[in-house]
Scaffold this motif. Structure first.
Motif, PDB file in Angstrom:
ATOM      1  N   LEU A 109       0.856  -1.184   0.000  1.00 58.03           N
ATOM      2  CA  LEU A 109       0.000   0.000   0.000  1.00 58.03           C
ATOM      3  C   LEU A 109       0.893   1.236   0.000  1.00 58.03           C
ATOM      4  CD1 LEU A 109      -2.874   1.131   0.092  1.00 58.03           C
ATOM      5  CD2 LEU A 109      -2.711   1.127   2.592  1.00 58.03           C
ATOM      6  N   HIS A 110       0.821   2.014  -1.084  1.00 58.68           N
ATOM      7  CA  HIS A 110       1.715   3.157  -1.290  1.00 58.68           C
ATOM      8  C   HIS A 110       0.958   4.475  -1.210  1.00 58.68           C
ATOM      9  CE1 HIS A 110       5.307   1.027  -3.182  1.00 58.68           C
ATOM     10  NE2 HIS A 110       4.394   0.073  -3.134  1.00 58.68           N
ATOM     11  N   TRP A 111       1.608   5.457  -0.596  1.00 62.97           N
ATOM     12  CA  TRP A 111       1.300   6.860  -0.865  1.00 62.97           C
ATOM     13  C   TRP A 111       2.465   7.354  -1.709  1.00 62.97           C
ATOM     14  CZ3 TRP A 111       4.187  11.254  -0.056  1.00 62.97           C
ATOM     15  CH2 TRP A 111       3.551  12.467  -0.361  1.00 62.97           C
ATOM     16  N   LEU A 112       2.152   7.724  -2.930  1.00 61.96           N
ATOM     17  CA  LEU A 112       3.241   8.097  -3.826  1.00 61.96           C
ATOM     18  C   LEU A 112       2.858   9.293  -4.677  1.00 61.96           C
ATOM     19  CD1 LEU A 112       2.475   6.963  -6.900  1.00 61.96           C
ATOM     20  CD2 LEU A 112       3.070   4.782  -5.863  1.00 61.96           C
ATOM     21  N   GLN A 113       3.893   9.958  -5.144  1.00 62.36           N
ATOM     22  CA  GLN A 113       3.719  11.132  -5.991  1.00 62.36           C
ATOM     23  C   GLN A 113       4.133  10.814  -7.418  1.00 62.36           C
ATOM     24  OE1 GLN A 113       6.168  13.911  -3.687  1.00 62.36           O
ATOM     25  NE2 GLN A 113       4.313  14.993  -3.061  1.00 62.36           N
ATOM     26  N   LYS A 114       3.222  11.074  -8.336  1.00 61.46           N
ATOM     27  CA  LYS A 114       3.529  11.011  -9.750  1.00 61.46           C
ATOM     28  C   LYS A 114       3.447  12.434 -10.294  1.00 61.46           C
ATOM     29  CE  LYS A 114       1.532   6.376 -10.155  1.00 61.46           C
ATOM     30  NZ  LYS A 114       0.583   5.495 -10.883  1.00 61.46           N
ATOM     31  N   GLY A 115       3.651  12.580 -11.579  1.00 57.98           N
ATOM     32  CA  GLY A 115       3.538  13.911 -12.153  1.00 57.98           C
ATOM     33  C   GLY A 115       4.426  14.093 -13.359  1.00 57.98           C
TER      34      GLY A 115
ATOM     35  N   LEU B 247       1.004  14.800  -8.680  1.00 56.71           N
ATOM     36  CA  LEU B 247      -0.211  14.012  -8.470  1.00 56.71           C
ATOM     37  C   LEU B 247       0.017  13.079  -7.283  1.00 56.71           C
ATOM     38  CD1 LEU B 247      -0.759  13.015 -12.212  1.00 56.71           C
ATOM     39  CD2 LEU B 247      -1.731  14.991 -11.024  1.00 56.71           C
ATOM     40  N   ASN B 248      -0.804  13.193  -6.259  1.00 55.51           N
ATOM     41  CA  ASN B 248      -0.683  12.366  -5.057  1.00 55.51           C
ATOM     42  C   ASN B 248      -1.648  11.186  -5.149  1.00 55.51           C
ATOM     43  OD1 ASN B 248       1.221  14.129  -3.784  1.00 55.51           O
ATOM     44  ND2 ASN B 248      -0.476  15.490  -3.281  1.00 55.51           N
ATOM     45  N   TYR B 249      -1.101   9.978  -5.103  1.00 53.21           N
ATOM     46  CA  TYR B 249      -1.899   8.767  -5.271  1.00 53.21           C
ATOM     47  C   TYR B 249      -1.812   7.881  -4.041  1.00 53.21           C
ATOM     48  CZ  TYR B 249      -2.831   9.276 -10.289  1.00 53.21           C
ATOM     49  OH  TYR B 249      -3.291   9.704 -11.513  1.00 53.21           O
ATOM     50  N   LEU B 250      -2.893   7.152  -3.788  1.00 54.81           N
ATOM     51  CA  LEU B 250      -2.892   5.981  -2.923  1.00 54.81           C
ATOM     52  C   LEU B 250      -2.964   4.779  -3.846  1.00 54.81           C
ATOM     53  CD1 LEU B 250      -2.942   5.272   0.127  1.00 54.81           C
ATOM     54  CD2 LEU B 250      -5.415   4.997  -0.103  1.00 54.81           C
ATOM     55  N   GLU B 251      -1.950   3.924  -3.803  1.00 56.59           N
ATOM     56  CA  GLU B 251      -1.832   2.876  -4.822  1.00 56.59           C
ATOM     57  C   GLU B 251      -1.581   1.508  -4.183  1.00 56.59           C
ATOM     58  OE1 GLU B 251      -0.423   4.020  -8.608  1.00 56.59           O
ATOM     59  OE2 GLU B 251       1.074   2.420  -8.670  1.00 56.59           O
ATOM     60  N   LEU B 252      -2.242   0.501  -4.738  1.00 58.21           N
ATOM     61  CA  LEU B 252      -2.138  -0.868  -4.241  1.00 58.21           C
ATOM     62  C   LEU B 252      -1.645  -1.786  -5.352  1.00 58.21           C
ATOM     63  CD1 LEU B 252      -2.722  -3.049  -2.057  1.00 58.21           C
ATOM     64  CD2 LEU B 252      -5.032  -3.232  -3.027  1.00 58.21           C
ATOM     65  N   PRO B 253      -0.346  -2.107  -5.386  1.00 64.55           N
ATOM     66  CA  PRO B 253       0.137  -3.157  -6.277  1.00 64.55           C
ATOM     67  C   PRO B 253       0.123  -4.514  -5.572  1.00 64.55           C
ATOM     68  CG  PRO B 253       2.003  -1.950  -5.406  1.00 64.55           C
ATOM     69  CD  PRO B 253       0.765  -1.339  -4.788  1.00 64.55           C
ATOM     70  N   ILE B 254      -0.170  -5.563  -6.316  1.00 61.88           N
ATOM     71  CA  ILE B 254      -0.103  -6.933  -5.797  1.00 61.88           C
ATOM     72  C   ILE B 254       0.955  -7.651  -6.621  1.00 61.88           C
ATOM     73  CG2 ILE B 254      -1.354  -9.073  -5.383  1.00 61.88           C
ATOM     74  CD1 ILE B 254      -3.886  -7.434  -5.128  1.00 61.88           C
ATOM     75  N   LEU B 255       2.106  -7.882  -6.017  1.00 63.72           N
ATOM     76  CA  LEU B 255       3.279  -8.351  -6.744  1.00 63.72           C
ATOM     77  C   LEU B 255       3.518  -9.841  -6.525  1.00 63.72           C
ATOM     78  CD1 LEU B 255       5.625  -5.383  -5.802  1.00 63.72           C
ATOM     79  CD2 LEU B 255       4.301  -5.657  -7.897  1.00 63.72           C
TER      80      LEU B 255
ATOM     81  N   LEU C 162      -6.366   8.830  -7.207  1.00 58.73           N
ATOM     82  CA  LEU C 162      -5.815  10.174  -7.122  1.00 58.73           C
ATOM     83  C   LEU C 162      -6.426  10.911  -5.929  1.00 58.73           C
ATOM     84  CD1 LEU C 162      -4.080  12.439  -8.347  1.00 58.73           C
ATOM     85  CD2 LEU C 162      -6.059  13.047  -9.777  1.00 58.73           C
ATOM     86  N   LEU C 163      -5.586  11.224  -4.943  1.00 57.88           N
ATOM     87  CA  LEU C 163      -6.050  11.943  -3.765  1.00 57.88           C
ATOM     88  C   LEU C 163      -6.126  13.443  -3.995  1.00 57.88           C
ATOM     89  CD1 LEU C 163      -3.912  10.057  -1.083  1.00 57.88           C
ATOM     90  CD2 LEU C 163      -6.318   9.677  -1.629  1.00 57.88           C
ATOM     91  N   GLY C 164      -5.210  13.962  -4.791  1.00 59.99           N
ATOM     92  CA  GLY C 164      -5.178  15.393  -5.053  1.00 59.99           C
ATOM     93  C   GLY C 164      -4.025  15.734  -5.975  1.00 59.99           C
ATOM     94  N   GLU C 165      -3.975  16.990  -6.390  1.00 62.51           N
ATOM     95  CA  GLU C 165      -2.913  17.411  -7.303  1.00 62.51           C
ATOM     96  C   GLU C 165      -2.529  18.855  -7.017  1.00 62.51           C
ATOM     97  OE1 GLU C 165      -3.030  19.760 -10.040  1.00 62.51           O
ATOM     98  OE2 GLU C 165      -4.936  20.483  -9.236  1.00 62.51           O
ATOM     99  N   LYS C 166      -1.340  19.210  -7.482  1.00 58.23           N
ATOM    100  CA  LYS C 166      -0.868  20.581  -7.399  1.00 58.23           C
ATOM    101  C   LYS C 166      -0.123  20.900  -8.681  1.00 58.23           C
ATOM    102  CE  LYS C 166       1.881  23.779  -4.592  1.00 58.23           C
ATOM    103  NZ  LYS C 166       2.767  23.928  -3.402  1.00 58.23           N
ATOM    104  N   THR C 167      -0.613  21.900  -9.406  1.00 58.42           N
ATOM    105  CA  THR C 167       0.003  22.291 -10.669  1.00 58.42           C
ATOM    106  C   THR C 167       0.384  23.767 -10.592  1.00 58.42           C
ATOM    107  OG1 THR C 167      -1.334  20.679 -11.897  1.00 58.42           O
ATOM    108  CG2 THR C 167      -0.292  22.432 -13.170  1.00 58.42           C
TER     109      THR C 167
END
Length: 204
Positions: free
Chosen positions: A77-83, A101-109, A131-136
């Motif tokens: 379970l990730h809180w990660l920033q893309k963009g 772009l702030n995401y809550l992401e669930l990979p199953i590896l 997508l939890l939110g963004e800042k541009t």
């Protein structure tokens, strides 16, 4: 119809075996800290914009469920920033912009492990992000208002990578593949999140 039922029964059997293996396995839990270098494949009609990569943080709770000596499953379970960075856009609002772009992401590896004390592994699996939110911001640091209703908050993709572990310490590198189109109601526009990530985990 029979082939469909057979396929359905086979899939159900596989899922039950995986669940059973995870129940009786000795799982490991831990935390991961890392970073991502991400950008976006941005195509608008026949025009492909000049998109640059940006850095983002990646914090996660990680697990590892052995299914044998070689194979294990690791939901994370990730809180990660893309963009991405847009340069030379020449639009009505800005020329250059940086979007986080702030995401809550669930990979199953699914992991294939090799070695005893020191382990090398390769991994791959699907992921679903929200997508939890963004800042541009534009080139002057001023915020650009983005209507998130025009974009898909769900981000479907996959994580592909490899890593190395000694004891509780695990280091991994991965490719973040975006499958779904980030743009929802923007005409003739496709945006896919892609990037590379690296992180250090402690598993106990």
């Amino acid at each position: 119809m029979k082939n469909f039922l057979s396929l359905k029964n086979f899939a159900l059997l596989v899922v039950m075996m995986l669940i059973s293996g995870m129940i009786y396995a000795q799982p490991k839990f831990g935390f991961r800290i890392g970073g991502n270098i991400t950008n976006a494949q941005y195509k608008q009609g026949d025009i492909t914009h000049d998109i640059k990569s940006k850095f983002g943080l990646d914090l996660a709770v990680v697990t590892d469920f052995p299914l044998g000596d070689v194979v294990s499953i690791g939901p994370e379970l990730h809180w990660l920033q893309k963009g991405y960075k847009i340069e030379n856009f020449n639009g009505p609002l800005f020329d250059d912009a940086v979007s986080t772009l702030n995401y809550l992401e669930l990979p199953i590896l699914v992991k294939f492990n090799f070695g005893e004390e020191a382990k090398f592994f390769v991994m791959a699996g699907p992921s679903i992000g929200y997508l939890l939110g963004e800042k541009t911001e534009d080139e002057n640091g001023d915020k650009i208002e983005i209507d998130l209703d025009d974009y898909n908050r769900l981000d479907l993709g996959a994580h592909l990578g490899a890593g190395f572990g000694i004891g509780p310490l695990v280091i991994d590198l991965r490719y973040l593949l975006g499958v779904s189109n980030f743009a929802k109601d923007v005409d003739n526009t496709e945006i896919h999140n892609n990037g590379f990530g690296a992180g250090v985990s402690l598993l106990f």
